[in-house]
Enzyme design. Structure first.
Site, PDB file in Angstrom:
ATOM      1  N   ASP A   1       0.853  -1.191   0.000  1.00  0.00           N
ATOM      2  CA  ASP A   1       0.000   0.000   0.000  1.00  0.00           C
ATOM      3  C   ASP A   1       0.891   1.243   0.000  1.00  0.00           C
ATOM      4  O   ASP A   1       2.124   1.117   0.003  1.00  0.00           O
ATOM      5  CB  ASP A   1      -0.927  -0.002   1.226  1.00  0.00           C
ATOM      6  CG  ASP A   1      -0.172   0.147   2.544  1.00  0.00           C
ATOM      7  OD1 ASP A   1       1.083   0.199   2.522  1.00  0.00           O
ATOM      8  OD2 ASP A   1      -0.829   0.220   3.588  1.00  0.00           O
TER       9      ASP A   1
ATOM     10  N   ASP B   1       1.361   4.686   2.291  1.00  0.00           N
ATOM     11  CA  ASP B   1       0.947   5.303   3.552  1.00  0.00           C
ATOM     12  C   ASP B   1       1.318   6.779   3.578  1.00  0.00           C
ATOM     13  O   ASP B   1       2.430   7.147   3.197  1.00  0.00           O
ATOM     14  CB  ASP B   1       1.647   4.600   4.722  1.00  0.00           C
ATOM     15  CG  ASP B   1       1.453   3.095   4.689  1.00  0.00           C
ATOM     16  OD1 ASP B   1       0.361   2.637   5.003  1.00  0.00           O
ATOM     17  OD2 ASP B   1       2.421   2.383   4.317  1.00  0.00           O
TER      18      ASP B   1
ATOM     19  N   ASP C   1      -3.377   4.474   2.638  1.00  0.00           N
ATOM     20  CA  ASP C   1      -3.740   4.808   4.028  1.00  0.00           C
ATOM     21  C   ASP C   1      -3.397   6.273   4.275  1.00  0.00           C
ATOM     22  O   ASP C   1      -2.274   6.703   4.013  1.00  0.00           O
ATOM     23  CB  ASP C   1      -2.938   3.960   5.036  1.00  0.00           C
ATOM     24  CG  ASP C   1      -3.437   2.531   5.108  1.00  0.00           C
ATOM     25  OD1 ASP C   1      -4.504   2.233   4.531  1.00  0.00           O
ATOM     26  OD2 ASP C   1      -2.751   1.705   5.744  1.00  0.00           O
TER      27      ASP C   1
HETATM   28  N1  DCT Z   1       2.479  -0.125  11.815  1.00  0.00           N
HETATM   29  C1  DCT Z   1       2.761  -0.581  13.088  1.00  0.00           C
HETATM   30  N2  DCT Z   1       1.970  -1.509  13.671  1.00  0.00           N
HETATM   31  C2  DCT Z   1       0.908  -2.006  13.008  1.00  0.00           C
HETATM   32  C3  DCT Z   1       0.618  -1.553  11.722  1.00  0.00           C
HETATM   33  C4  DCT Z   1       1.428  -0.622  11.135  1.00  0.00           C
HETATM   34  O1  DCT Z   1       3.719  -0.135  13.699  1.00  0.00           O
HETATM   35  N3  DCT Z   1       0.163  -2.917  13.614  1.00  0.00           N
HETATM   36  C5  DCT Z   1       3.343   0.856  11.201  1.00  0.00           C
HETATM   37  C6  DCT Z   1       4.581   0.236  10.672  1.00  0.00           C
HETATM   38  C7  DCT Z   1       4.605   0.522   9.226  1.00  0.00           C
HETATM   39  C8  DCT Z   1       3.490   1.493   8.979  1.00  0.00           C
HETATM   40  O2  DCT Z   1       2.687   1.493  10.138  1.00  0.00           O
HETATM   41  C9  DCT Z   1       2.716   1.164   7.747  1.00  0.00           C
HETATM   42  O3  DCT Z   1       2.202  -0.159   7.818  1.00  0.00           O
HETATM   43  P1  DCT Z   1       2.200  -1.119   6.567  1.00  0.00           P
HETATM   44  O4  DCT Z   1       1.776  -0.393   5.349  1.00  0.00           O
HETATM   45  O5  DCT Z   1       1.424  -2.320   6.952  1.00  0.00           O
HETATM   46  O6  DCT Z   1       3.724  -1.545   6.487  1.00  0.00           O
HETATM   47  P2  DCT Z   1       4.846  -1.174   5.452  1.00  0.00           P
HETATM   48  O7  DCT Z   1       6.102  -1.244   6.209  1.00  0.00           O
HETATM   49  O8  DCT Z   1       4.522   0.087   4.746  1.00  0.00           O
HETATM   50  O9  DCT Z   1       4.823  -2.402   4.480  1.00  0.00           O
HETATM   51  P3  DCT Z   1       4.255  -2.511   2.990  1.00  0.00           P
HETATM   52  O10 DCT Z   1       5.395  -2.179   2.121  1.00  0.00           O
HETATM   53  O11 DCT Z   1       3.830  -3.929   2.853  1.00  0.00           O
HETATM   54  O12 DCT Z   1       3.109  -1.561   2.853  1.00  0.00           O
HETATM   55 MG    MG Z   2       2.756   0.369   3.656  1.00  0.00          MG
END
Ligand code: DCT
Ligand code: MG
Length: 512
Positions: A341, A343, A436
């Protein structure tokens, strides 16, 4: 090492073949001047070192008595990579990329051949780069004597993973334990994976993991299997397990978590066709959108796509609030080239929280037909609440989980021609992207940024470190000092690290 190059003292014209700079005393004529070898005494002992030094010099090799800047090759015997790194750390060597770190077998093979031979297969550290990640200069806790900290927030973890075959295996096992609700084993493999992602060398023998934290018996067993057989039977068994495969497939749908996946499996569903055709299922709006855009969402978001999404988000946000700060967070901020995604963290300078902004942005996209799905969650933050005790707790910010329509010409802008429309069927010129959006009050921005940058393992360990090492509580909103009973404010991530007594880690060093 700030030692002055001993060779600098020797006027070039006068330098004779075989002449030795001080520190490389020898009565023998050297033949191979390009390489200067240092023999590590650790574990080898004085007698053997003296013997090897003398023998090598007799054969024309330059052997340095001390580890100076002129040394090019370091040879060691019976030392694991960690032991060597520790030794180098004690000897204040910051840049190991200047040396070749080799097993003593290379030196003996050279002597047998009567000349320096190719060192590739004798390398102890498969990667050759800086040892700097190991330095925790500011940290004075007893932990700092360990070369590798048990906390990911004290390890500079970049995306250069030299141990992918092990970390991939651990991730599969962790997922399997998560599915089976064995939280302990799941965490054990996640922690082990995180440590191996940090190592500046590839594990090539079992003693390479000596001295590393979180290497329990189960973890060691998997590493040994992979070392011996190239793969682990335990991992293969998980990959072939029907429940695991269904779980992987079902949870790959946006909106489907463990519980739903379990339910579907128990109902006898095995693939997405089964799900789509089953009349008894009450799918949520999120799951319907997830299934509808499944193919797009399952294909990773590229950096180029994340950048165009970023432009799109900024364009719209700035239309309504020109002073808003829009920051790409998550994996892309950590330098990842793809993600599941995109963010974003949004904040507006000033003390007044701006709750209208997100609604305006959503409405605008709706009108433009760019919003394929959204779920807007209002802020539930109450100032009186302390930072959360829970390590994985979600935060209370206003946020929106959305699927946006990203037009392909936005991504390809200027790089390629627009797709030519087929006469028969219309070409889909967009891709569904998971986005997000999180809105934080300005005074909490640094905490929100730190929390939303990740990685998850980094965040977990940062909170664990705050709790256990500093008697503080950290979450995405604030930092609370339990001893002093005060909130510690911060306007940047650097300040939060400083409050915690940690060396600052750049976002790309948080890929734990
Ligand atoms: N986060 C966290 N705890 C969670 C969910 C999210 O600390 N339960 C934080 C860590 C990363 C950030 O929010 C964004 O989450 P993701 O999009 O799920 O992770 P990402 O590292 O961006 O991985 P991806 O590349 O798969 O989106
Ligand atoms: Mg992400």
């Amino acid at each position: 090492m700030n030692m002055i190059r001993t060779t600098d003292f020797i006027p070039k014209k006068k330098k004779k073949k075989g002449m030795q700079p001080p520190g490389i005393q020898s009565n023998y004529e050297t033949q191979f001047n390009d390489i200067v070898i240092f023999i590590m005494e650790r574990k080898m002992g004085v007698t053997r070192r003296t013997f090897l030094t003398d023998l090598a010099r007799r054969k024309g090799f330059r052997i340095a008595n001390e580890l100076s800047d002129s040394v090019t090759h370091i040879v060691a015997e019976n030392n694991s990579c960690i032991e060597i790194l520790k030794w180098l750390q004690i000897h204040k060597v910051e840049d190991i990329s200047r040396y070749r770190l080799l097993d003593v077998a290379w030196l003996t093979a050279c002597m047998e051949a009567g000349r320096p031979i190719d060192s590739a297969k004798y390398q102890l550290l498969v990667s050759r780069h800086s040892v700097a990640p190991f330095m925790h200069t500011k940290d004075t806790s007893p932990l700092s004597t360990d070369i590798v900290s048990q906390y990911a927030c004290q390890r500079r973890t970049t995306l250069n993973n030299y141990n992918k075959k092990y970390t991939d295996a651990f991730e599969i096992l962790a997922e399997n334990y998560e599915m089976r609700e064995n939280a302990g084993a799941c965490l054990a493999f996640r922690r082990a994976a995180s440590v191996l992602k940090f190592l500046p060398f590839a594990i090539v023998r079992s003693n390479d993991i000596e001295g590393l934290p979180w290497m329990g018996e189960q973890v060691k067993g998997i590493i040994e299997d992979i070392l011996e057989e190239g793969q682990s039977p335990k991992v293969e068994a998980v990959l072939n397990n029907e429940k695991y495969r269904s779980f992987k497939l079902f949870t790959s749908v946006f909106g489907v978590a463990l519980k739903t996946s379990e339910k579907w499996f128990m109902m006898g569903l095995r693939n997405l066709e089964d799900v789509k055709l089953n009349q008894n299922l009450q799918l949520t709006r999120m799951q319907k959108a997830g299934l509808q855009h499944y193919e797009d969402l399952i294909s990773y978001v590229s950096k180029a796509e994340a950048d165009s999404t970023s432009l799109m988000v900024k364009d719209t946000v700035w239309k309504f609030s020109p002073s808003a700060l829009v920051t790409l967070t998550g994996g892309f901020r950590r330098g990842k080239k793809m993600g599941h995604d995109v963010d974003f963290l949004i904040t507006v300078p000033g003390s007044r929280p701006n709750e209208e902004l997100l609604h305006l942005v959503i409405d605008c996209w709706k009108k433009q037909g760019l919003l394929l799905y959204y779920d807007l969650i209002e802020s539930t933050f109450e100032k009186s609440k302390l930072p959360s005790q829970r390590v994985d707790a979600l935060d209370h910010f206003q946020k929106c989980f959305a699927i946006l329509k990203l037009h392909k010409e936005r991504v390809n802008q200027g790089t390629s021609l627009p797709p030519v429309a087929s006469t028969v069927e219309e070409i889909k010129d967009w891709k569904a992207i998971r986005v997000d959006l999180v809105v934080s009050p300005f005074e909490q921005h640094a905490f929100a940024l730190l929390g939303w940058t990740g990685s998850r393992q980094f965040e977990r360990d940062l909170r664990r470190y705050a709790t256990h090492e500093k008697k503080m509580m950290l979450d995405n909103h604030a930092l609370y000092d339990k001893t002093k009973k005060i909130f510690l404010s911060a306007s940047s991530e650097e300040e939060i690290f400083a409050h915690l007594g940690l060396d600052y880690l750049e976002p790309w060093e948080r890929n734990a």
